[in-house]
Design an enzyme around this catalytic site. Structure first.
Site, PDB file in Angstrom:
ATOM      1  CB  CYS A 264       1.494  -9.426   9.092  1.00  0.00           C
ATOM      2  SG  CYS A 264       0.115  -8.267   9.124  1.00  0.00           S
TER       3      CYS A 264
ATOM      4  CB  SER B  87      -0.975  -0.005   1.179  1.00  0.00           C
ATOM      5  OG  SER B  87      -1.982  -0.973   0.975  1.00  0.00           O
TER       6      SER B  87
ATOM      7  CD  GLU C 299       4.331  -9.481   6.232  1.00  0.00           C
ATOM      8  OE1 GLU C 299       3.887  -8.520   5.598  1.00  0.00           O
ATOM      9  OE2 GLU C 299       3.867  -9.838   7.329  1.00  0.00           O
TER      10      GLU C 299
ATOM     11  N   GLY D  65       3.830  -0.148   8.583  1.00  0.00           N
ATOM     12  CA  GLY D  65       3.727  -0.789   9.893  1.00  0.00           C
ATOM     13  C   GLY D  65       5.101  -1.056  10.481  1.00  0.00           C
TER      14      GLY D  65
ATOM     15  CB  CYS E  63       7.565  -4.770   6.514  1.00  0.00           C
ATOM     16  SG  CYS E  63       6.104  -5.480   5.742  1.00  0.00           S
TER      17      CYS E  63
ATOM     18  CG  ASN F 230       6.259  -7.476   9.066  1.00  0.00           C
ATOM     19  OD1 ASN F 230       6.614  -8.631   9.260  1.00  0.00           O
ATOM     20  ND2 ASN F 230       5.270  -7.165   8.239  1.00  0.00           N
TER      21      ASN F 230
ATOM     22  N   PRO G 269       0.174 -11.201   4.230  1.00  0.00           N
ATOM     23  CG  PRO G 269      -0.640  -9.805   5.910  1.00  0.00           C
ATOM     24  CD  PRO G 269       0.635 -10.376   5.364  1.00  0.00           C
ATOM     25  CB  THR G 270      -1.941 -10.230  -0.040  1.00  0.00           C
ATOM     26  OG1 THR G 270      -2.628 -11.453   0.199  1.00  0.00           O
ATOM     27  CG2 THR G 270      -0.492 -10.531  -0.331  1.00  0.00           C
ATOM     28  N   GLY G 271      -3.823  -8.165   2.407  1.00  0.00           N
ATOM     29  CA  GLY G 271      -5.203  -7.775   2.671  1.00  0.00           C
ATOM     30  C   GLY G 271      -5.743  -6.807   1.644  1.00  0.00           C
TER      31      GLY G 271
ATOM     32  CB  ILE H 210      -2.130  -5.302  -2.351  1.00  0.00           C
ATOM     33  CG1 ILE H 210      -1.499  -6.481  -1.617  1.00  0.00           C
ATOM     34  CG2 ILE H 210      -1.550  -3.988  -1.901  1.00  0.00           C
ATOM     35  CD1 ILE H 210      -0.020  -6.661  -1.935  1.00  0.00           C
TER      36      ILE H 210
END
Length: 700
Positions: free
Chosen positions: A476, A153, A478, A230, A199, A474, A675-677, A679
């Site tokens: 989430c 994002s 990843e 984040g 991240c 970060n 997690p690609t929320g 996007i």
């Protein structure tokens, strides 16, 4: 570097095969109020309404876009790639209030993203020729429009605003590395160098107000949240409750500071109005305050339940008293006398049985005496947007505990575990490891936090072990790497790489896309600014990337592969192996032309060890000899996925290792599974990163 066309054609328009139409977009709040509305958004006609809404409401620039621009001449830069500025010869002839507006066409944002990446790539000699740069530019625009890939994002929010429109923005305290001199410089604007990283991992010292300390961290976090990113931090250096302070007295404990940081994050939505703040809090399992940390959200959830239940009981009981006190069937002089008004007496007794405070009971009687007939009391519910959750702490972060193998062995053997003071290392409490582990389990079951991070395993796969330990992640999880580094992400939409028969996977197209986007992410490091001088320096020193994929669950559904099956795990493993192997191969290709990341030479042995271990895992059970690993990884089961995928997984790792030995690597880390929320929504993914489809109807 050379680039070839796969999705576009020479001497043809990028969008010749994509039809764009006019869309409407409207966002309403929970009570039906209109939050955002536009009736003239231009986007591909095969996008869904959800994808268009995300693009229109989150990513298209809302203000400051000039309606007419002109190129800014720059020596050595092709005309088609030159950045643009407002064309005042045209604008001055227009009404003042119509000179600037918003992005309304998806092609505008595709151009500013791909153009900015290509511009910086050209400036720093990523391309062998102008033709290669043009191919790179065109292929990326097509992939964005075709929903084949999307960057994180912050790229959509920030990248290209200066290149496409000369939007500068006030400086916000960011830093960048001058690649010519190697010096760290302070940014003079918000967008000349964008903040494309999502991240971050930031360090914090056991210090209250100085640089690098606790309060300084909240400022750095705010700078990140403002631009849609984040951050995560391991707080284990902060002394625990009742540890001595140098000036006398004792510490108020880690939790008191975490609650301040939680409030600060809650006050700042990432990217302004785009999404909630993204924040990770990590803590080592031997910290003195670990039990309070583990149970933090559990207790806060209990507070919410109490607020919800108590507010409703209080409203019901107090209004019952009010009703009884106004009972017309009782003489007016006796209505407020419990001995004379049985209904009032019963209502008061029920209120006291339900623990309604006497002060509230007396207050309601006084209101009744003044002639009031009803009392308005606010009640709460368990909607996380409701005031109940805004009242309690711990609602703006993901929390994780760091677990070394030593602790897990202590759990297995039911041994004792020491909690250590941060200042002098003394044991402040001893607890059964199994009891502490049970607290983690029960808290995660009750509140979904804390998560667990297996510290020993994470650090055994650290590509730069000589430069420090991996202490945090970060938000989430990843991205795991050294403190004060950043990672910019992009994800490929797996469903877009199915062949025309929808039964086979186009490996060559997948590898082509991986190569393109690995270069995009490395260019993004080159052009980026960062929220602190330390992060600017270390991110440039390691050039960590985060290429991933999305929509794995949808791919399996289309192929008819059960998600929880050996075949699904093998496909996932093969796709992940190809992703990481091809990305490191590209990284090595870039290193041969542009040089390795600055920290590579110090860590060459450690990084090549990790690459060799990846290659062994990709070969399945046919290779032994993992190096430096306590826990043997589950290798790829090549018998359970297609031969094409299995062969490609082996080939890319052979190539990544061979070229890496020759050239080294441009990036200390290349891939993640994010997690690609948001996007994922703009790519019309039915499922996110590697998750199955958890519901037919989903709410974001």
């Amino acid at each position: 570097m050379k680039f070839t066309r796969r999705y576009t054609r020479e001497n043809a328009g990028v969008y010749d095969d994509i039809s764009f139409i006019t869309w409407q977009s409207k966002l309403t709040g929970p009570s039906g109020e209109t939050i955002f509305e536009s009736s003239d958004i231009h986007a591909p006609d095969d996008w869904s309404q959800v994808a268009v809404d995300v693009l229109a409401q989150k990513y298209l620039r809302k203000a400051g876009v000039p309606v007419a621009t002109r190129p800014v001449w720059e020596e050595g830069v092709p005309v088609w790639l030159q950045r643009h500025e407002p064309d005042w010869d045209v604008l001055e002839k227009m009404p003042e209030d119509s000179r600037f507006g918003a992005e309304r066409d998806a092609r505008m944002i595709f151009r500013r993203l791909a153009g900015c990446w290509t511009y910086w790539g050209w400036k720093y000699s990523y391309f062998d020729s102008e033709h290669d740069a043009r191919v790179f530019f065109d292929e990326l625009q097509y992939m964005l429009a075709a929903q084949m890939a999307a960057p994180n994002s912050p790229q959509w929010f920030n990248t290209g605003l200066f290149w496409a429109y000369s939007i500068k923005g006030k400086p916000q305290g960011h830093y960048f590395v001058d690649t010519e001199s190697g010096e760290i410089r302070k940014s003079q604007s918000a967008y000349e160098r964008p903040q494309p990283h999502a991240c971050f991992i930031q360090s914090v010292n056991d210090d209250l107000v100085n640089e690098g300390g606790i309060m300084d961290l909240w400022v750095r976090e705010a700078r990140l949240f403002k631009y849609g990113s984040g951050t995560g931090t391991n707080f284990s250096k902060i002394r625990g409750d009742a540890e001595n302070l140098s000036g006398g007295g004792v510490s108020s404990g880690l939790m008191s500071f975490l609650k301040i940081g939680d409030r600060a994050a809650g006050a700042i939505k990432s990217g302004g109005t785009t999404r909630r703040a993204a924040k990770m809090v990590c803590l080592d399992i031997d910290h003195p305050d670990i039990e309070s940390f583990i149970n933090w959200k559990v207790l806060e959830e209990q507070k919410v339940a109490s607020l919800v239940t108590g507010s409703k009981i209080c409203e019901r009981r107090l209004n019952a008293i009010m009703k009884a006190a106004r009972d017309a069937s009782v003489d007016e002089d006796d209505r407020l006398k419990p001995k004379k008004n049985p209904a009032l007496r019963d209502a008061i007794m029920q209120a006291r049985r339900d623990q309604i405070p006497d002060a509230y009971i007396q207050r309601i009687l006084q209101f009744a005496a003044q002639g009031f007939t009803e009392l308005k009391l606010e009640t709460y519910d368990t909607d996380w947007n409701n005031a109940a959750y805004q009242t309690v702490s711990g609602q703006n972060s993901n929390n994780s505990v760091r677990l070394p193998n030593k602790f897990m062995r202590a759990v297995e053997r039911n041994e004792e575990w020491d909690l250590k003071a941060r200042v002098d290392g003394r044991t402040v409490k001893t607890i059964k490891a199994r009891d502490l582990w049970n607290q983690v389990d029960e808290a995660a079951w009750a509140s979904a936090d804390p998560g667990v991070q297996f510290d020993t395993t994470v650090n055994e796969w650290n590509t730069c072990p000589l430069d420090g330990r991996i202490e945090a992640s970060n938000p989430c999880s990843e991205y795991m790497f050294l403190d004060d580094t950043a990672c910019n992400l992009a994800s490929l939409n797996l469903i877009k790489f199915l062949g025309l028969n929808r039964r086979s996977f186009d490996v060559e197209s997948y590898r082509h896309a991986i190569r393109l986007w690995t270069v995009v992410l490395d260019i993004s490091v080159q052009m980026a600014q960062f929220p602190s001088a330390a992060i600017a320096k270390r991110s440039f020193e390691y050039r960590t990337l985060g290429l991933g994929y999305a929509n794995l669950g949808t791919l399996f559904m289309v192929l008819g592969i059960p998600y929880d099956s050996s075949a699904a795990r093998a496909w996932c493993g093969a796709l992940s192996a190809i992703l990481t192997g091809e990305s490191y191969h590209t990284s090595s290709e870039m290193a041969g032309q542009l040089g390795t990341f600055p920290g590579y030479k110090r860590n060459i042995e450690g990084m090549l060890r990790v690459i060799r271990n990846h290659r062994r895992a990709a070969y399945g059970g046919t290779l032994d000899g993992y190096e430096g690993l306590t826990i043997r990884p589950i290798s790829l089961d090549t018998s359970m996925c297609s031969k094409v995928l299995a062969d490609a997984a082996r080939d890319v790792w052979d190539e990544a290792l061979a070229l890496g030995v020759q050239n080294g690597y441009r990036n200390a880390q290349a891939t993640v599974i994010a997690p690609t929320g948001t996007i994922g929504l703009v790519m019309d993914c039915d499922t996110t990163g590697i998750e199955p489809d958890f519901a037919l109807s989903k709410y974001k």
